[in-house]
Design an enzyme around this catalytic site. Sequence first.
Site, PDB file in Angstrom:
ATOM      1  CB  VAL A 118     -19.121   4.721 -27.921  1.00  0.00           C
ATOM      2  CG1 VAL A 118     -18.063   4.965 -28.976  1.00  0.00           C
ATOM      3  CG2 VAL A 118     -19.647   3.304 -27.986  1.00  0.00           C
ATOM      4  CB  CYS A 119     -15.375   8.347 -25.330  1.00  0.00           C
ATOM      5  SG  CYS A 119     -13.930   7.349 -24.885  1.00  0.00           S
ATOM      6  CG  ASN A 120     -12.458  10.337 -30.601  1.00  0.00           C
ATOM      7  OD1 ASN A 120     -13.353  10.085 -31.388  1.00  0.00           O
ATOM      8  ND2 ASN A 120     -11.403  11.051 -30.913  1.00  0.00           N
ATOM      9  N   GLY A 162     -11.871   5.316 -25.827  1.00  0.00           N
ATOM     10  CA  GLY A 162     -12.128   4.386 -24.738  1.00  0.00           C
ATOM     11  C   GLY A 162     -11.564   4.783 -23.390  1.00  0.00           C
ATOM     12  CG  PHE A 172     -16.252   6.170 -33.572  1.00  0.00           C
ATOM     13  CD1 PHE A 172     -17.479   5.650 -33.970  1.00  0.00           C
ATOM     14  CD2 PHE A 172     -15.425   6.720 -34.537  1.00  0.00           C
ATOM     15  CE1 PHE A 172     -17.867   5.679 -35.305  1.00  0.00           C
ATOM     16  CE2 PHE A 172     -15.804   6.760 -35.870  1.00  0.00           C
ATOM     17  CZ  PHE A 172     -17.026   6.234 -36.254  1.00  0.00           C
TER      18      PHE A 172
END
Length: 130
Positions: free
Chosen positions: A82-84, A86, A111
């Site tokens: 998971v990043c901010n 995708g 996220f």
Amino acid sequence: MSIDKFLDEARAEIDRLEPEQAFAAQQDGALIVDIRPHSYRAEEGEIPGALPIERIHLEWRLDPAGSHRIPEIRPDSVVVVVCNEGYSSSLAARDLRRVGLNSATDLVGGFRGWQAAGLPTKPGGTPAIP
């Protein structure tokens, strides 16, 4: 090569999960790994149960054959990165597959997509696993 082409090629190697699918995978034992910087996690929150491992340490901690891996990792581990939003998570998941974590994938929308789907979050600020 443009970053868009680079990203498309990475995503062709992984089966990305929508937020609801990632939540279901977590309920079935998948490990969610949050690669966002501490400041983002502190400001926006975190996914309960996710392990924060910043991008710089990711391959070292999740290489299933590596001497620096976290104890939760086995060659058959399912990991959702998971990043901010995708984007960087797609590149990270592709790289994890290349070091032998064959079930690595990422979260569509990151996220923020998880949060927009109304899935559980908690206040952030958990220190990353070094």
